[in-house]
Scaffold this motif. Structure first.
Motif, PDB file in Angstrom:
ATOM      1  N   UNK A  26       0.821  -1.054  -0.098  1.00  0.00           N
ATOM      2  CA  UNK A  26      -0.047   0.027  -0.085  1.00  0.00           C
ATOM      3  C   UNK A  26       0.852   1.369  -0.161  1.00  0.00           C
ATOM      4  N   UNK A  27       2.045   1.310   0.751  1.00  0.00           N
ATOM      5  CA  UNK A  27       2.832   2.433   0.945  1.00  0.00           C
ATOM      6  C   UNK A  27       3.485   2.621  -0.550  1.00  0.00           C
ATOM      7  N   UNK A  28       4.182   1.548  -1.067  1.00  0.00           N
ATOM      8  CA  UNK A  28       4.733   1.718  -2.386  1.00  0.00           C
ATOM      9  C   UNK A  28       3.974   2.134  -3.533  1.00  0.00           C
ATOM     10  N   UNK A  29       2.579   1.620  -3.289  1.00  0.00           N
ATOM     11  CA  UNK A  29       1.626   1.767  -4.540  1.00  0.00           C
ATOM     12  C   UNK A  29       1.158   3.263  -4.306  1.00  0.00           C
ATOM     13  N   UNK A  30       1.225   3.813  -3.076  1.00  0.00           N
ATOM     14  CA  UNK A  30       0.678   5.255  -3.080  1.00  0.00           C
ATOM     15  C   UNK A  30       1.933   6.079  -3.522  1.00  0.00           C
ATOM     16  N   UNK A  31       3.050   5.920  -3.113  1.00  0.00           N
ATOM     17  CA  UNK A  31       4.487   6.751  -3.375  1.00  0.00           C
ATOM     18  C   UNK A  31       4.658   6.767  -5.138  1.00  0.00           C
ATOM     19  N   UNK A  32       4.597   5.588  -5.657  1.00  0.00           N
ATOM     20  CA  UNK A  32       4.705   5.243  -7.011  1.00  0.00           C
ATOM     21  C   UNK A  32       3.631   6.086  -7.780  1.00  0.00           C
ATOM     22  N   UNK A  33       2.553   5.492  -7.369  1.00  0.00           N
ATOM     23  CA  UNK A  33       1.363   6.209  -8.362  1.00  0.00           C
ATOM     24  C   UNK A  33       1.253   7.647  -8.210  1.00  0.00           C
ATOM     25  N   UNK A  34       1.300   8.198  -7.038  1.00  0.00           N
ATOM     26  CA  UNK A  34       1.222   9.682  -7.012  1.00  0.00           C
ATOM     27  C   UNK A  34       2.417  10.416  -7.666  1.00  0.00           C
ATOM     28  N   UNK A  35       3.393   9.899  -7.644  1.00  0.00           N
ATOM     29  CA  UNK A  35       4.647  10.378  -8.226  1.00  0.00           C
ATOM     30  C   UNK A  35       4.673  10.382  -9.905  1.00  0.00           C
ATOM     31  N   UNK A  36       3.709   9.274 -10.267  1.00  0.00           N
ATOM     32  CA  UNK A  36       3.707   9.150 -11.692  1.00  0.00           C
ATOM     33  C   UNK A  36       2.525   9.765 -12.261  1.00  0.00           C
ATOM     34  N   UNK A  37       1.503   9.792 -11.542  1.00  0.00           N
ATOM     35  CA  UNK A  37       0.111  10.342 -12.117  1.00  0.00           C
ATOM     36  C   UNK A  37      -0.155  11.566 -11.950  1.00  0.00           C
ATOM     37  N   UNK A  38       0.041  12.203 -10.492  1.00  0.00           N
ATOM     38  CA  UNK A  38      -0.375  13.609 -10.069  1.00  0.00           C
ATOM     39  C   UNK A  38       0.532  14.674 -10.845  1.00  0.00           C
ATOM     40  N   UNK A  39       2.183  14.184 -10.967  1.00  0.00           N
ATOM     41  CA  UNK A  39       2.819  14.951 -11.581  1.00  0.00           C
ATOM     42  C   UNK A  39       3.572  16.420 -10.745  1.00  0.00           C
ATOM     43  N   UNK A  40       3.509  17.362 -11.346  1.00  0.00           N
ATOM     44  CA  UNK A  40       4.309  18.643 -10.690  1.00  0.00           C
ATOM     45  C   UNK A  40       3.442  19.202  -9.660  1.00  0.00           C
ATOM     46  N   UNK A  41       4.385  20.058  -8.788  1.00  0.00           N
ATOM     47  CA  UNK A  41       3.780  20.417  -7.634  1.00  0.00           C
ATOM     48  C   UNK A  41       2.507  21.592  -7.789  1.00  0.00           C
ATOM     49  N   UNK A  42       2.423  22.158  -9.190  1.00  0.00           N
ATOM     50  CA  UNK A  42       1.221  22.832  -9.536  1.00  0.00           C
ATOM     51  C   UNK A  42      -0.219  22.108  -9.292  1.00  0.00           C
ATOM     52  N   UNK A  43       0.144  20.754  -9.875  1.00  0.00           N
ATOM     53  CA  UNK A  43      -1.158  20.049  -9.867  1.00  0.00           C
ATOM     54  C   UNK A  43      -1.421  19.612  -8.291  1.00  0.00           C
ATOM     55  N   UNK A  44      -0.386  19.219  -7.707  1.00  0.00           N
ATOM     56  CA  UNK A  44      -0.682  18.826  -6.296  1.00  0.00           C
ATOM     57  C   UNK A  44      -1.305  20.031  -5.285  1.00  0.00           C
ATOM     58  N   UNK A  45      -0.644  21.330  -5.937  1.00  0.00           N
ATOM     59  CA  UNK A  45      -1.393  22.526  -5.066  1.00  0.00           C
ATOM     60  C   UNK A  45      -2.878  22.705  -5.667  1.00  0.00           C
ATOM     61  N   UNK A  46      -3.194  22.370  -6.740  1.00  0.00           N
ATOM     62  CA  UNK A  46      -4.556  22.573  -6.936  1.00  0.00           C
ATOM     63  C   UNK A  46      -5.465  21.545  -6.121  1.00  0.00           C
ATOM     64  N   UNK A  47      -4.838  20.194  -6.159  1.00  0.00           N
ATOM     65  CA  UNK A  47      -5.788  19.558  -5.627  1.00  0.00           C
ATOM     66  C   UNK A  47      -5.815  19.375  -4.004  1.00  0.00           C
ATOM     67  N   UNK A  48      -4.637  20.156  -3.389  1.00  0.00           N
ATOM     68  CA  UNK A  48      -4.725  20.182  -2.023  1.00  0.00           C
ATOM     69  C   UNK A  48      -5.714  21.529  -1.674  1.00  0.00           C
ATOM     70  N   UNK A  49      -5.730  22.526  -2.436  1.00  0.00           N
ATOM     71  CA  UNK A  49      -6.908  23.521  -2.283  1.00  0.00           C
ATOM     72  C   UNK A  49      -8.108  23.067  -2.337  1.00  0.00           C
ATOM     73  N   UNK A  50      -8.448  21.902  -3.181  1.00  0.00           N
ATOM     74  CA  UNK A  50      -9.895  21.565  -3.422  1.00  0.00           C
ATOM     75  C   UNK A  50     -10.187  20.763  -1.972  1.00  0.00           C
ATOM     76  N   UNK A  51      -9.256  20.137  -1.523  1.00  0.00           N
ATOM     77  CA  UNK A  51      -9.160  19.266  -0.556  1.00  0.00           C
ATOM     78  C   UNK A  51      -9.267  19.794   0.977  1.00  0.00           C
ATOM     79  N   UNK A  52      -8.718  20.867   1.155  1.00  0.00           N
ATOM     80  CA  UNK A  52      -8.680  21.684   2.401  1.00  0.00           C
ATOM     81  C   UNK A  52     -10.001  22.637   2.342  1.00  0.00           C
TER      82      UNK A  52
END
Length: 536
Positions: A26-52
């Motif tokens: 589960x830990x490896x899947x999460x780390x590798x999948x997020x790194x490969x699919x979510x991509x750059x910090x800008x995408x993560x920032x957009x996702x986090x603002x929606x989550x927050x």
């Protein structure tokens, strides 16, 4: 005590490694999948603002602490890793304390020259070692997935600390409650309570000015899972919350040892409730007995299905509006839905319903495994001494398992549909959500049939093999798209052939094949069960 520790470890040589490997995957899947699919910090920032800005997401996932890759992975996966460690601890401690006491093993150990509390101390030590190992496995998996080594190992330490808390809590419950079933049930309920308290505190938290972090409210600090989360392993790296876990372990283990030292073997501080003098008219068949013993567990799984359904129906609109312009996120969600196509809301509902399908399959497997537990404990022999054939005996467990699957799947679909109606959606959303829930049934039926076949052929291996096959099916079928597993391998998982309602054109051919396979396997198991002896 050291020899007792080795004895207990030998008995757990299969169960504990399965938990550890599952957590690492589960830990490896999460780390590798997020790194490969979510991509750059800008995408993560957009996702986090929606989550927050969405308390329901915070309740489900936890609180973020910035857009770094490690922090994002920790936000996505820590809560579930902590639950894995907690459940492992509950079942391990119960197995070597109250369950051994019920089956007379502790009485045999007590006849040897060992201390009165030696078995309890050996169990606690084994539980702590198991949590250290799962923590190390999580840290190694995070690091292998591309995250910073320091944060990865600290995250593993937080997971181990949460599991250790439930070692102490379950050790105390084993002294208070009269049966292993009660201890397992109450221990699992405490894990659920820890999740709920953490969820409430996170949902009520206060966002920071940049909209990328949340300060949790006080309920989160009442939960061991909340303590582990508050370490923020990849950013703040705060060890102070783990001191609360250490304190809880010390207090609960000390209390368990004190009670163990003063009570009689086989007794408990909470007395078992007396049963009825005579059974009701409706409880005079084996099937009624199986249902009577198992229905509280079905209710528990159904509650999980309702939670999944409410999340699907309640979050779909907000997630669709927040992420409509982000095609990369649609790709990630679509990867969780084999054959799924359509809008982000449909993909999200289908993805959550597929997780509800995993719950339904687990409910069915557990219902079948109840038969193996009855056989191992010697109670099946008493039932079969009555005019009950082995075929009928096995089929009664199959029927109860099928009912469990239908109840959990329908509960998830109904909850999702009602959540859509409550948000102002049309009746078509209600029926499509109900259909998405019921579409999970065929895949779950295959797992029931496989468990029945294992029960008939390899009774001693049934429990761990059934759970291992279910876990493998989830990893290959549900996460195979994110892990880039070859399609031929993915096709071996029943979950891949579930109709992707409401995200895509409905193709029921795969579902019918699953139903036929399940019928054939159950028919084979009813023949084979007559050809073996009862096995304890």
């Amino acid at each position: 005590m050291f020899r007792l520790l080795l004895l207990f470890a030998r008995r757990d040589r299969i169960q504990v490694p399965v938990w550890i490997i599952g957590g690492a995957l589960l830990a490896y899947t999460s780390a590798s999948a997020v790194g490969a699919e979510v991509g750059p910090a800008a995408d993560r920032t957009a996702l986090l603002r929606v989550a927050v800005g969405t308390p329901s997401i915070l309740a489900l996932r936890g609180v973020p602490d910035g857009p770094s890759l490690g922090s994002y992975v920790f936000f996505q996966s820590f809560v579930y890793l902590a639950i894995v460690a907690a459940l492992m601890s509950v079942f391990l401690v119960t197995r070597h304390t109250r369950a051994d006491e019920e089956q007379g093993r502790l009485e045999l150990l007590g006849a040897a020259p060992v201390g009165r509390t030696a078995g309890l101390w050996a169990t606690v030590l084994l539980g702590l070692i198991a949590n250290v190992l799962i923590g190390a496995a999580v840290g190694l998996a995070y690091a292998a997935g591309g995250l910073s080594a320091g944060g990865a190992w600290f995250a593993g330490l937080a997971v181990a600390a949460v599991g250790a808390c439930f070692v102490g809590l379950t050790a105390l419950l084993a002294q208070l409650l009269p049966t292993s079933r009660a201890v397992n049930g109450m221990g699992s309920a405490l894990v659920g309570l820890a999740f709920v308290l953490r969820a409430a505190g996170d949902a009520l938290g206060i966002p920071t000015a940049d909209g990328l972090s949340v300060v949790s409210a006080w309920p989160s600090w009442l939960s061991p899972i909340g303590w582990g989360q508050q370490t923020f392993a990849f950013t703040a790296t705060r060890p102070a919350p783990l001191l609360l876990a250490v304190g809880l372990v010390i207090v609960t283990v000390a209390a368990a040892v004190a009670v163990q030292s003063s009570r009689d073997l086989g007794s408990s501080l909470v007395r078992e409730r007396d049963g009825r003098v005579s059974g009701r008219a409706g409880f005079r068949s084996n099937r009624a007995l199986v249902w009577r013993l198992h229905w509280p567990t079905v209710v528990g799984w159904a509650v999980g299905g309702v939670v999944m359904g409410l999340l699907a129906g309640g979050l779909a609109a907000s997630i669709a509006s927040g992420l409509a312009a982000d095609s990369s996120i649609s790709k990630v969600v679509a990867g969780l839905v084999p054959g799924g196509k359509g809008g982000i809301a449909d993909l999200f509902v289908a993805a959550v319903m597929s997780l509800a399908g995993v719950l339904a399959a687990a409910a069915g497997v557990q219902a079948m495994l109840r038969g193996r537990s009855e056989e191992a404990d010697g109670r099946a022999e008493l039932v079969l001494a009555a005019p009950v054939s082995r075929t009928v005996w096995l089929l009664d467990y199959v029927i109860v398992a099928v009912v469990s699957v239908v109840v959990v799947s329908a509960a998830a679909g109904l909850a999702a549909g009602l959540a859509f109606l409550g948000s102002g959606a049309g009746a078509d959303r209600f029926w499509s959500s109900l259909g998405a829930g019921l579409a999970q049934i065929p895949a779950a039926l295959v797992y029931i049939a496989v468990t029945a076949l294992l029960f008939a052929v390899l009774p001693r291996l049934t429990i761990w093999a059934a759970w291992a096959l279910l876990a493998l099916g989830v990893v290959v079928g549900q996460m195979g798209g994110l892990l880039h597993v070859p399609q031929r391998v993915r096709d071996a998982s029943p979950f891949v052939h579930t109709p992707a309602l409401p995200a895509g054109a409905v193709d029921w051919s795969g579902a019918w094949v699953l139903v036929i396979v399940a019928i054939v396997l159950v028919a084979g198991s009813t023949i084979l069960i007559r050809r073996r002896e009862l096995t304890t």
